[in-house]
Design an enzyme around this catalytic site. Structure first.
Site, PDB file in Angstrom:
ATOM      1  N   ALA A  68      -8.445   3.231   0.465  1.00 16.28           N
ATOM      2  CA  ALA A  68      -8.915   3.686  -0.667  1.00 16.28           C
ATOM      3  C   ALA A  68     -10.250   3.407  -0.875  1.00 16.28           C
ATOM      4  O   ALA A  68     -10.721   2.520  -0.085  1.00 16.28           O
ATOM      5  CB  ALA A  68      -8.152   3.312  -2.019  1.00 16.28           C
ATOM      6  N   GLY A 116      -4.101   3.064   1.361  1.00 17.07           N
ATOM      7  CA  GLY A 116      -3.972   4.547   1.008  1.00 17.07           C
ATOM      8  C   GLY A 116      -3.823   5.275   2.366  1.00 17.07           C
ATOM      9  O   GLY A 116      -3.180   6.308   2.443  1.00 17.07           O
ATOM     10  N   GLU A 119      -0.245   4.778   3.584  1.00 20.39           N
ATOM     11  CA  GLU A 119       0.490   5.399   2.537  1.00 20.39           C
ATOM     12  C   GLU A 119       0.654   6.940   2.809  1.00 20.39           C
ATOM     13  O   GLU A 119       1.680   7.763   2.786  1.00 20.39           O
ATOM     14  CB  GLU A 119       0.153   4.950   1.007  1.00 20.39           C
ATOM     15  CG  GLU A 119       0.504   3.612   0.618  1.00 20.39           C
ATOM     16  CD  GLU A 119      -0.017   3.058  -0.633  1.00 20.39           C
ATOM     17  OE1 GLU A 119      -1.323   3.252  -0.852  1.00 20.39           O
ATOM     18  OE2 GLU A 119       0.698   2.596  -1.365  1.00 20.39           O
TER      19      GLU A 119
END
Ligand code: NAD
Length: 713
Positions: A68, A116, A119
């Site tokens: 992120a 992220g 993910e």
């Protein structure tokens, strides 16, 4: 082309394969708010296209997605709970949409897929990595936990035990290690990555790989019996309590969340994750750890900028093969600088080389380097008793004994034996750089380069600018320190420079507490367990050396007589007079024996207690001890900022964290002030004003507080 934005392209390839390629304008792909939004649109476009039979996620960069965008974190975390929840829900809707596409999906991963990024790949059915891939969920290191489904999908993909380890340690894993636990399904050479991923996707499309069963596992509860669950989560909690401790709540929250979600479906498990994430995001620890990450980036940025003005350092010399000289030679050589190590004694040179070998041996035993790498580093250190070896040196670090006369003559000698372009630095910990510069013909090529002990472990190098030091000299030294893997912070010359200047008022607070009847073991315990320092002040003094501290105390006293005049007969003086130097000679505030691993072990010592403690003890509360210890350090740090000794609150905080071990979860002095609140801190200091000038709040701080602003806003 099915979809195109700044950062994502979706192309329909042969046989109905849609390639979703991350390709942001900069050097890396990040999952910032804008990219996340377009990811949602890209998936919508794929879902609407009936020709798509399978989806392949790729990156057009060396890295897949680095994570992120951490620069957005503090702003996001400051949002009201509902808005933060809204952002997480929006993101999770996108990952769910990717996971729920009616066709098989696969990620082709090269380089980093972190946070992220990981993910994202967990939302696809399959993952292929090339040998360069490094994947992991580092969120707990920033005081938060995965918030885009990482705590939900990872345990369902690699099992609870593995996922608990991955998430609570926050480590990155190499492709081969990820393959072992099933975080990726195959590892390939980089040039074959797309081909292998495409072939696997074709197999899934053809029904040869059962993607639907795999996907189902991510939507349903974890397959764990009651006993297995108790075993896994109890063990994980024990490990986390031991390793992370009470000041770092994120790993424990992650374990509890995964435990709570073990029996839940995806929807409920994601809802649990959201609750845990928001709690952590609002914590002071997360603000501090994210703050440290951003300040570290700032320092790296400054070092990168410095390289533009710097002269590249290929060869360097260190004068003095003692504790520091040996450490500096090792550090330079292991990062590719050809080092000369000069001393006046052959025995010292041998000792310096032995120290370097010991450090390298440890690395070899741990499998971090190979035998040939070890040999290369050792060959990179040339011992010498002669200045002739310095003829082609780009930079010299003087690290001889801490004696102004010896240093002055050594520096003058050095200048006569190097080229006119060679930069000369001193590793002095107390002697004024401006004073040392007087022994040089050209002080513009001279500055302080203050390493910390042990050099290989301490990240900070304090670079001290003298009044005549040129910008090019500073740039060269900053760039070289960064090349050595260190975090350079530039400060202006003053007694104690920055780090020791703020450390000695803290010791002043300590000796005054003892004079007023405190128990030093209690002070150590409170400063370690409650404030979070790696060592309390008495223990730290024993490690630094009470002789060294005694000498430095005198330097600080001379430099700042109005504030730092030590009370004669204070605890440091007493230790020094009784030759209780600390760890180096086995006794100080504590007594030391060497344990089986050869490390000094601390024990209580009655003689030391009788020496420095008042016969009539006074009871101090933990709050009083923390206030009396920390107020002088905080105020001296503020004075350094006001006087321009250090350039910014971010650099001051990083110097404290990297040079002194200021508790990272508190983020440094300025972050600590942000947490406590300026008004509250001023009230706390004013209450202690009778203790002397170290406790006097500066006018600048009062004005700032009155304006309603803070040092970080
Ligand atoms: P040390 O006593 O371990 O080593 C000093 C070395 O310098 C010895 O090997 C000695 O033989 C050598 N030496 C003396 N005169 C010399 C000369 N004319 N030419 C070449 N070598 C000479 O000392 P140390 O602890 O490594 O400290 C060195 C410097 O680093 C000091 O200025 C000290 O203040 C500073 N420093 C020390 C620490 C620490 O924790 N030890 C931390 C930061 C900075």
């Amino acid at each position: 082309m099915i979809f195109e934005s700044d950062s994502i392209r979706v192309t329909l390839l042969a046989q109905g394969i849609a390639e979703l390629c991350f390709d942001a304008p900069g050097s890396v792909n990040k999952l910032d708010k804008a990219t996340l939004n377009t990811l949602g649109q890209a998936i919508d476009a794929i879902a609407a296209n009936h020709d798509v039979q399978g989806v392949l996620l790729t990156s057009n960069k060396d890295n897949f997605i680095v994570g992120a965008d951490i620069t957005e974190f503090l702003g996001l975390f400051a949002l009201p709970d509902e808005e933060l929840a809204g952002w997480l829900t929006m993101a999770n809707d996108i990952f769910n949409k990717l996971e729920d596409l009616p066709v098989p999906t696969i990620s082709a991963v090269s380089g980093f897929a972190l946070g992220g990024g990981m993910e994202t790949i967990l939302s696809t059915d399959f993952r292929v990595a090339d040998e360069s891939a490094k994947i992991g969920l580092p969120e707990t290191k920033l005081g938060i936990m995965p918030g885009f489904g990482g705590t939900v999908r990872l345990p369902r993909v690699i099992g609870a035990d593995n996922a608990l380890e991955w998430i609570t340690t926050g480590k990155n894993y190499k492709a081969a290690d990820a393959l072992k636990v099933g975080a990726v399904d195959a590892v390939t050479r980089p040039e074959k990555l797309t081909a292998v991923a495409t072939a696997m996707l074709q197999d899934a499309i053809a029904g040869k790989l059962d993607w639907e069963t795999r996907r189902q596992a991510k939507l349903t509860p974890l397959h764990l019996s009651r006993t297995e669950a108790v075993m896994s989560f109890t063990t994980a909690k024990g490990m986390v309590a031991m390793k992370a401790g009470p000041h770092y709540p994120a790993p424990m929250m992650a374990v509890s969340t995964i435990e709570q979600s073990a029996s839940c479906d995806r929807t409920q498990a994601l809802a649990n994750e959201q609750v845990g994430f928001i709690k952590l995001a609002k914590s002071e620890v997360a603000q501090a750890l994210v703050g440290i990450f951003l300040s570290d980036q700032h320092i790296k940025g400054l070092a990168k900028q410095a390289t533009k003005l710097a002269t590249p350092v290929k060869s360097a010399a260190v004068l003095g093969a003692g504790i520091m000289g040996g450490g500096i030679a090792y550090q330079g050589a292991s990062r590719g600088t050809a080092m000369v190590m000069k001393d006046i004694q052959q025995s010292a040179l041998e000792l310096g080389l032995t120290e370097a070998s010991k450090l390298l041996n440890k690395q070899l035993e741990r499998g971090r380097i190979s035998g040939s790498e070890m040999a290369a580093v050792l060959n990179n250190i040339v011992p010498s008793l002669d200045y002739a070896a310095l003829q082609h040196t780009d930079i010299v670090v003087e690290a001889v004994v801490e004696n102004p006369k010896i240093k002055a003559s050594v520096l003058a000698e050095v200048e006569g034996n190097v080229t006119d372009n060679c930069v000369i630095t001193s590793n002095t910990s107390t002697i004024s750089i401006n004073q040392l510069a007087q022994s040089l013909r050209d002080p513009s090529r001279f500055c302080g380069m203050h390493f910390f002990n042990p050099v290989h472990r301490m990240p900070l190098v304090e670079i001290i600018r003298g009044e005549h030091t040129s910008a090019e000299t500073i740039a060269t030294v900053v760039a070289w320190a960064a090349k050595m893997g260190k975090s350079p912070i530039v400060v202006n010359d003053c007694p104690g420079f920055f780090v020791n200047r703020v450390l000695f008022p803290y010791f002043g607070g300590f000796t005054k507490l003892l004079a007023d009847g405190a128990d030093f073991q209690q002070v150590d315990k409170i400063m370690e367990n409650q404030f979070g320092w790696p060592m309390g002040p008495a223990y730290l003094l024993d490690v630094v050396g009470n002789d060294t501290a005694h000498h430095a105390q005198a330097v600080m006293e001379e430099g700042f007589p109005e504030r730092m005049s030590a009370t004669p007969g204070n605890a440091i003086d007493l230790m020094y007079q009784q030759q209780r130097f600390g760890q180096k000679n086995g006794s100080g505030f504590y007594q030391y024996t060497i344990d089986r691993k050869g490390k000094p072990k601390k024990q209580i010592c009655q003689d030391a207690i009788e020496l420095v403690q008042q016969p009539q003890p006074t009871n101090f509360s933990a709050e009083q001890i923390i206030a009396r210890m920390m107020v002088p350090m905080v105020l001296e740090t503020v004075r350094c900022l006001e006087e321009g000794i250090v350039a910014s609150p971010a650099e001051a905080d990083m110097a404290l964290v990297y040079g002194l071990g200021f508790p990272p979860f508190r983020g440094g002095v300025f972050r600590y002030l942000e947490t406590v609140g300026l008004q509250t801190f001023i009230a706390m200091a004013d209450e202690l004003a009778d203790l002397g000038p170290l406790y006097q709040v500066t006018e600048g701080m009062r004005q700032l507080a009155a304006s309603g602003r803070t040092y970080l806003t």
